[in-house]
Design an enzyme around this catalytic site. Sequence first.
Site: not given
Ligand SMILES: CC(C)(COP(=O)(O)OP(=O)(O)OC[C@H]1O[C@@H](n2cnc3c(N)ncnc32)[C@H](O)[C@@H]1OP(=O)(O)O)[C@@H](O)C(=O)NCCC(=O)NCCSC(=O)/C=C/CCCCCCCCCCCCC(=O)O
Length: 719
Positions: A123, A61, A100, A103
């Site tokens: 997450e 996500a 995500g 998933e």
């Molecule tokens: C391994 C990586 C993918 C890559 O690593 P690397 O090559 O070393 O590069 P990085 O330097 O880490 O990243 C490069 C830039 O990219 C940005 N980045 C990376 N990942 C993301 C991302 N997922 N989103 C946005 N940006 C991202 C990073 O910041 C760098 O940019 P900058 O230098 O900062 O400018 C590595 O990047 C990595 O590990 N990434 C993260 C992976 C991760 O953690 N993924 C999980 C994300 S959470 C998710 O997926 C959740 C899913 C299910 C959620 C469903 C959502 C539903 C919401 C419902 C809400 C309900 C609540 C209701 C409340 C109410 O009632 O109101």
Amino acid sequence: MAKYSRVSGSVGLITLQNPPVNALSAAVRQGIVDTVERALSDPKVKSVVICGQNGIFCGGADIKEFGSNMSGPPLVPMIHAIEAANKPVVAAIEGSALGGGLELALGCHYRIAHSKARLGLPEVTLGLLPAAGGTQRLPRLIGVPAALDLITTGRHVTAAEALQLGVVDQVTDHSTVDAAVKFAQSVAGKPLDARRISTYPCPRPSDLDALFEGVMEKVRQSARGAIAPVACVQAVRAAATQPYTQGMEREKELMATLFTSGQARALQYCFFAQRAVSRWSMPNGARWDTSKPRPVHKAAVIGLGTMGRGITVALAQTGLSVIAVETQEKQLMEAKQAVSGMLERGAKRRGVAPALDRISYSRDIQAVADVDLVIEAVFEDMGLKKKVFQQLASICRPGTFLCTNTSALDVDHLASQTHNPELVVGMHFFAPAHVMKLLEVVYGPRSSPQAVATAMQLGKKMGKISVAVGNCPGFVGNRMLKPYMEQAFFLLEEGATPELVDRALEEFGFPMGVFRMSDLSGLDVGWRVRKGDGLSEPGAPSGQPARIRQGRRYSPLGDLLCEQGRFGQKTGRGWYQYNKPGSRVARSDPWLHSFLEGYRARHGLVARRIDNQEVLERCLYALINEGFRILEDGIAAGPEDIDMIYVFGYGWPRHRGGPMFYAGMVGLGKVLERLEHYHQAHPDVPYLKPCSLLWRLVASGSPPLHKWREVIKKLHSQL
Ligand SMILES: CC(C)(COP(=O)(O)OP(=O)(O)OC[C@H]1O[C@@H](n2cnc3c(N)ncnc32)[C@H](O)[C@@H]1OP(=O)(O)O)[C@@H](O)C(=O)NCCC(=O)NCCSC(=O)/C=C/CCCCCCCCCCCCC(=O)O
């Protein structure tokens, strides 16, 4: 966005396009919904492949969207629609499939991964749980224990492990998309009922209750107050005990609690702050993107005590040639053995060959003549370090970067011992140096941007979180530790015990309270520093009250313990007692309690009741106040730098975001008000006097942390 094309005549190819990691932004989700619909309604298309552009499937996500009003199609129904499709859908996983992203792949009917791909549900590290069906599908696919491991730790697995666990169906060394397209053709028209994971029964281990109790206990212990790991266990339990639809309801309910929590905000802040600190800047305008590092192929380490050994291991593991110098024969032999042991254990853990042949050992400092960079790690004594720097200046070839691992001494003073002060920087490692993630890169007023860039890049290669900071006593981390420890000593004088103070800090989330930490690192370390500062005997002028030094309140408690030979774990006695010297299990020490009573009686101090709140406010707000002073002085470029130093080097609980983030969460007005309150009660403690930046921030309406730099800039321009 998602691009659609038809390949090999009958395969619909959907390519996620959102650089750099193809995160599932609203536009990408909309793109997937539209292209899946298109593929399913095209009679020429018999099967579908989903992949990501630029060699990465999907980073999950879009975390940046979490802080705003989320729009666009939600993930859960989107993934359900893919799973329910009447044509086979194959995920072609290159690079990463995380959160995500995984998933989404679990909603597909087949998963093919490149051998270098990594998969995971991280997450939990963002204060969340895999709420797009991850907590319900993964246990159905790979069993409850394995799913609990992946979901509660967030660890990434290799393609090989994913294959072994059953997360993916096939691994390829060649083009993943080509393999997936071929595979998709081969399964076109085949029945899909057995490929829809949500319809699988969840395997129920016979000892279900015992399993969950055990995991919950373990998770609670390691979480140190973080709520997401606990919610992850609860969600997987729902998968194991309830039908899929009810499990999904439970997943949603748990996610709703986490999603808006302060912990999720703190952990997501840490995710971005960790990356932001690599974009360093110096007060003279030099920056990460305009300063070119020089390559380092050969490095030297001078001094093979605990720190030097760890640094040697960290460098060798990076693939550098290392010359390790220790002038004492016995120390050298011991160090060689210790370094080899560390390398062998590390290599065994990682399943690689130990880098033993990368290191050559020498007793002669002349051996470092042709290296690219030297890290001095001799005993923390300015006289000795100066001598080493003078020697290095005459031995090393021109252009060699000279770095010091000092934890507090003046880097510029050491630079002045050389002909090229611009090549000198501090590289402050934390013990054990091959394990701890933090590296403070300390620039003096004369350090060149290239020297800083080179040290920062070397840190990154070693897998460190490197933070560039200015030169002042203690730099950032140790400078802020001083008021924190001072308050802890004062609290003992006023009636607290080490146990009470430590418990409050450990309940806050530190792995160790201040006194247990002091016992671990050795009380003599601080004693030596205080002696050097003329605070501890015999430097203190005669006739002045024992609890006042240099015109301010002083607690000699640590000095008094050291005078008794109580240096902590290594001597078996410190703030606690231990079974034997070197033992790690701290026990309350009645001697210490009566010593404190006697001390208070001698100084006419009356013990009062001190509660957890006072411990936290006094210790943490004093530390935070110093953090604001550091920002005011331009020693750290921004609050993120301070926070990452504390999270990665000092055990600050990540789910509280770091001291400066925490101050913002508590409310800057409240921090200011409590500091004022304590300063009024203790006017002889300058660390409790709120600093002007804090006043300024509160006066400007307590802006969010990402706006602090503007206020700091204004403050600097007015000075
Ligand atoms: C391994 C990586 C993918 C890559 O690593 P690397 O090559 O070393 O590069 P990085 O330097 O880490 O990243 C490069 C830039 O990219 C940005 N980045 C990376 N990942 C993301 C991302 N997922 N989103 C946005 N940006 C991202 C990073 O910041 C760098 O940019 P900058 O230098 O900062 O400018 C590595 O990047 C990595 O590990 N990434 C993260 C992976 C991760 O953690 N993924 C999980 C994300 S959470 C998710 O997926 C959740 C899913 C299910 C959620 C469903 C959502 C539903 C919401 C419902 C809400 C309900 C609540 C209701 C409340 C109410 O009632 O109101």
